[in-house]
Design a protein around this motif. Structure first.
Motif, PDB file in Angstrom:
ATOM      1  N   PHE A  27      19.890 -21.483   6.912  1.00  0.00           N
ATOM      2  CA  PHE A  27      20.408 -22.406   7.922  1.00  0.00           C
ATOM      3  C   PHE A  27      19.581 -22.327   9.203  1.00  0.00           C
ATOM      4  CE2 PHE A  27      23.586 -24.805  10.112  1.00  0.00           C
ATOM      5  CZ  PHE A  27      23.778 -24.209  11.353  1.00  0.00           C
ATOM      6  N   GLN A  38      22.804 -26.984  13.320  1.00  0.00           N
ATOM      7  CA  GLN A  38      23.688 -28.086  12.988  1.00  0.00           C
ATOM      8  C   GLN A  38      23.925 -28.941  14.225  1.00  0.00           C
ATOM      9  OE1 GLN A  38      28.178 -27.685  12.617  1.00  0.00           O
ATOM     10  NE2 GLN A  38      27.648 -27.910  10.467  1.00  0.00           N
ATOM     11  N   LYS A  57      28.002 -23.403   8.784  1.00  0.00           N
ATOM     12  CA  LYS A  57      26.781 -23.375   8.003  1.00  0.00           C
ATOM     13  C   LYS A  57      27.087 -22.920   6.586  1.00  0.00           C
ATOM     14  CE  LYS A  57      25.761 -18.655   9.464  1.00  0.00           C
ATOM     15  NZ  LYS A  57      24.826 -17.782  10.221  1.00  0.00           N
ATOM     16  N   LEU A  58      26.211 -23.300   5.684  1.00  0.00           N
ATOM     17  CA  LEU A  58      26.276 -22.835   4.308  1.00  0.00           C
ATOM     18  C   LEU A  58      25.408 -21.593   4.164  1.00  0.00           C
ATOM     19  CD1 LEU A  58      26.011 -26.197   2.349  1.00  0.00           C
ATOM     20  CD2 LEU A  58      27.979 -24.682   2.373  1.00  0.00           C
ATOM     21  N   TYR A  67      25.320 -25.828  -6.255  1.00  0.00           N
ATOM     22  CA  TYR A  67      24.322 -26.893  -6.197  1.00  0.00           C
ATOM     23  C   TYR A  67      23.304 -26.686  -7.297  1.00  0.00           C
ATOM     24  CZ  TYR A  67      25.940 -28.266  -1.538  1.00  0.00           C
ATOM     25  OH  TYR A  67      26.693 -28.703  -0.482  1.00  0.00           O
ATOM     26  N   LEU A  98      15.298 -29.007   4.226  1.00  0.00           N
ATOM     27  CA  LEU A  98      16.399 -29.797   3.690  1.00  0.00           C
ATOM     28  C   LEU A  98      17.372 -30.183   4.794  1.00  0.00           C
ATOM     29  CD1 LEU A  98      17.012 -27.537   0.591  1.00  0.00           C
ATOM     30  CD2 LEU A  98      16.289 -29.917   0.465  1.00  0.00           C
ATOM     31  N   TYR A 145      33.071 -27.921  -5.873  1.00  0.00           N
ATOM     32  CA  TYR A 145      33.579 -27.235  -4.688  1.00  0.00           C
ATOM     33  C   TYR A 145      34.932 -26.591  -4.998  1.00  0.00           C
ATOM     34  CZ  TYR A 145      35.961 -26.601  -0.233  1.00  0.00           C
ATOM     35  OH  TYR A 145      36.665 -26.067   0.816  1.00  0.00           O
ATOM     36  N   GLN A 151      25.712 -25.146  16.102  1.00  0.00           N
ATOM     37  CA  GLN A 151      25.499 -23.822  15.528  1.00  0.00           C
ATOM     38  C   GLN A 151      24.007 -23.650  15.334  1.00  0.00           C
ATOM     39  OE1 GLN A 151      27.768 -23.570  11.791  1.00  0.00           O
ATOM     40  NE2 GLN A 151      28.943 -21.944  12.746  1.00  0.00           N
ATOM     41  N   ARG A 177      30.895 -21.458   2.708  1.00  0.00           N
ATOM     42  CA  ARG A 177      31.022 -21.932   4.082  1.00  0.00           C
ATOM     43  C   ARG A 177      32.380 -21.513   4.607  1.00  0.00           C
ATOM     44  NH1 ARG A 177      30.018 -28.147   5.255  1.00  0.00           N
ATOM     45  NH2 ARG A 177      32.025 -28.397   4.254  1.00  0.00           N
ATOM     46  N   TYR A 192      36.085 -25.482   6.897  1.00  0.00           N
ATOM     47  CA  TYR A 192      35.286 -26.704   6.969  1.00  0.00           C
ATOM     48  C   TYR A 192      35.632 -27.539   8.182  1.00  0.00           C
ATOM     49  CZ  TYR A 192      39.238 -29.394   5.022  1.00  0.00           C
ATOM     50  OH  TYR A 192      40.441 -29.986   4.803  1.00  0.00           O
ATOM     51  N   TYR A 234      18.072 -26.984   6.973  1.00  0.00           N
ATOM     52  CA  TYR A 234      17.829 -25.726   6.281  1.00  0.00           C
ATOM     53  C   TYR A 234      16.344 -25.618   5.951  1.00  0.00           C
ATOM     54  CZ  TYR A 234      22.883 -25.493   5.577  1.00  0.00           C
ATOM     55  OH  TYR A 234      24.234 -25.421   5.774  1.00  0.00           O
ATOM     56  N   MET A 287      18.771 -30.907  -3.521  1.00  0.00           N
ATOM     57  CA  MET A 287      19.944 -30.090  -3.815  1.00  0.00           C
ATOM     58  C   MET A 287      21.080 -31.030  -4.199  1.00  0.00           C
ATOM     59  SD  MET A 287      19.219 -26.866  -3.221  1.00  0.00           S
ATOM     60  CE  MET A 287      20.624 -25.924  -2.691  1.00  0.00           C
ATOM     61  N   PHE A 297      30.625 -23.478  -3.016  1.00  0.00           N
ATOM     62  CA  PHE A 297      29.900 -24.614  -3.550  1.00  0.00           C
ATOM     63  C   PHE A 297      28.920 -24.152  -4.625  1.00  0.00           C
ATOM     64  CE2 PHE A 297      30.711 -27.781  -0.125  1.00  0.00           C
ATOM     65  CZ  PHE A 297      31.241 -26.948   0.846  1.00  0.00           C
ATOM     66  N   PRO A 337      18.089 -21.630   0.449  1.00  0.00           N
ATOM     67  CA  PRO A 337      17.943 -22.244   1.778  1.00  0.00           C
ATOM     68  C   PRO A 337      18.541 -21.363   2.876  1.00  0.00           C
ATOM     69  CG  PRO A 337      18.746 -23.842   0.180  1.00  0.00           C
ATOM     70  CD  PRO A 337      18.815 -22.500  -0.477  1.00  0.00           C
ATOM     71  N   PHE A 385      23.649 -19.354   1.312  1.00  0.00           N
ATOM     72  CA  PHE A 385      23.242 -19.501  -0.076  1.00  0.00           C
ATOM     73  C   PHE A 385      22.879 -18.165  -0.705  1.00  0.00           C
ATOM     74  CE2 PHE A 385      22.819 -24.039  -0.931  1.00  0.00           C
ATOM     75  CZ  PHE A 385      22.885 -24.570   0.344  1.00  0.00           C
ATOM     76  N   PHE A 387      24.850 -31.661  -5.295  1.00  0.00           N
ATOM     77  CA  PHE A 387      26.185 -31.070  -5.243  1.00  0.00           C
ATOM     78  C   PHE A 387      26.852 -31.173  -6.620  1.00  0.00           C
ATOM     79  CE2 PHE A 387      30.285 -29.922  -3.789  1.00  0.00           C
ATOM     80  CZ  PHE A 387      31.181 -30.820  -4.325  1.00  0.00           C
ATOM     81  N   PRO A 413      35.369 -31.212   2.798  1.00  0.00           N
ATOM     82  CA  PRO A 413      34.402 -30.124   2.913  1.00  0.00           C
ATOM     83  C   PRO A 413      33.026 -30.476   2.370  1.00  0.00           C
ATOM     84  CG  PRO A 413      35.681 -29.835   0.930  1.00  0.00           C
ATOM     85  CD  PRO A 413      36.157 -31.107   1.560  1.00  0.00           C
ATOM     86  N   GLU A 414      32.851 -31.702   1.894  1.00  0.00           N
ATOM     87  CA  GLU A 414      31.619 -32.023   1.177  1.00  0.00           C
ATOM     88  C   GLU A 414      30.385 -31.849   2.056  1.00  0.00           C
ATOM     89  OE1 GLU A 414      32.777 -35.945   0.130  1.00  0.00           O
ATOM     90  OE2 GLU A 414      31.845 -36.868   1.868  1.00  0.00           O
ATOM     91  N   ALA A 415      29.309 -31.475   1.428  1.00  0.00           N
ATOM     92  CA  ALA A 415      28.012 -31.351   2.092  1.00  0.00           C
ATOM     93  C   ALA A 415      26.959 -31.833   1.112  1.00  0.00           C
ATOM     94  CB  ALA A 415      27.754 -29.908   2.500  1.00  0.00           C
ATOM     95  N   PHE A 416      26.325 -32.945   1.452  1.00  0.00           N
ATOM     96  CA  PHE A 416      25.311 -33.532   0.584  1.00  0.00           C
ATOM     97  C   PHE A 416      23.930 -33.396   1.207  1.00  0.00           C
ATOM     98  CE2 PHE A 416      27.857 -35.352  -2.700  1.00  0.00           C
ATOM     99  CZ  PHE A 416      29.092 -35.575  -2.122  1.00  0.00           C
ATOM    100  N   PHE A 417      22.953 -33.127   0.347  1.00  0.00           N
ATOM    101  CA  PHE A 417      21.589 -32.887   0.803  1.00  0.00           C
ATOM    102  C   PHE A 417      20.675 -34.056   0.490  1.00  0.00           C
ATOM    103  CE2 PHE A 417      21.251 -28.406   2.079  1.00  0.00           C
ATOM    104  CZ  PHE A 417      22.501 -27.948   1.709  1.00  0.00           C
ATOM    105  N   ARG A 476      32.856 -34.403   9.781  1.00  0.00           N
ATOM    106  CA  ARG A 476      33.500 -33.397  10.601  1.00  0.00           C
ATOM    107  C   ARG A 476      34.967 -33.252  10.225  1.00  0.00           C
ATOM    108  NH1 ARG A 476      30.774 -29.476  13.075  1.00  0.00           N
ATOM    109  NH2 ARG A 476      31.916 -28.583  14.823  1.00  0.00           N
TER     110      ARG A 476
END
Lengths: 113, 116
Positions: free
Chosen positions: A45, A48, B103-104, B37, A90, B50, A56, B95, B98, A35, B45, B35, A43, B106, B47, A100-104, A96
């Protein structure tokens, strides 16, 4: 357990140069997303990667390209840098399957002069 | 197209009080995730919480809860007992399904300032 790590943390480049940013995903995550966050904005996108392929892509020019390695780490490359590419970049990782978690990561702050 | 709207550019709250940060969303997908953040000045960022579109109960994580009103397409973040360390930018994101990656998207963010 290390989270998402990015390098470098700060970078200054000159217009027209090329830059490579790096990201190591959280353990157990196989999907990496990149991002761009301009100052004062949310942010945006870029793209991916999963299974070493771009899955994507957001609305970014071809100057932005990436790569994912067999260990799931990833690189973001930007060619022919413009002043407008100055931003916080970022990296986010997610599994996959399984959640659903997404950590930065902490981000790479790129300044183009 | 998916869209997230955060209408509060900035908010102030007294320490130890509760605060609600607003978020509305737009999507035509029946399956989606929401989400929140936190982004301190360092840039990372973090988390917070959710909520899945099919989850029947509102998500909670410690002092954070998500007030999910599906019919109104809102997903407000409630922070109870605010602390000085809660001062930061807060982003709401959405999103699609999942298990399809995704993509997210924001919002513009809300800057929260906690006063002592």
């Amino acid at each position: 357990d290390a989270g998402v790590t990015q390098s470098p943390t700060h970078l200054i480049k000159t217009r027209g140069q090329q830059v490579t940013l790096r990201c190591s995903p959280k353990s157990g995550h196989d999907t990496v997303s990149w991002y761009q966050q301009a100052l004062g904005q949310g942010p945006q996108f870029i793209f991916q990667y999963y299974e070493e392929e771009e899955r994507q892509r957001g609305n970014f020019p071809d100057r932005f390209s990436g790569h994912q390695f067999p260990n799931y780490s990833s690189e973001l490359n930007v060619n022919a840098l413009l002043l407008g590419d100055s931003a916080l970049y970022l990296c986010a990782s997610s599994p996959r399957q399984g959640g659903p978690e997404a950590f930065f990561g902490q981000g790479t702050r790129l300044t183009v002069v | 197209a998916q869209k997230i709207t955060q209408t509060q550019p900035g908010m102030f709250v007294q320490e130890k009080e509760a605060v609600t940060l607003d978020c509305t969303y737009d999507t035509s997908d029946p399956s989606y995730g929401l989400f929140w953040y936190k982004q301190p000045s360092s840039g990372e960022m973090i988390f917070l919480i959710y909520q899945g579109s099919y989850d029947q109960q509102n998500a909670t994580e410690g002092r954070y809860s998500l007030n999910f009103q599906k019919a109104r397409k809102s997903a407000n973040l409630v922070i109870s007992a605010s602390q000085l360390g809660d001062s930061a930018m807060y982003f709401c994101a959405m999103r699609g399904p999942y298990n399809q990656g995704g993509k997210l998207i924001f919002g513009q963010g809300t800057e929260l300032s906690v006063k002592p």
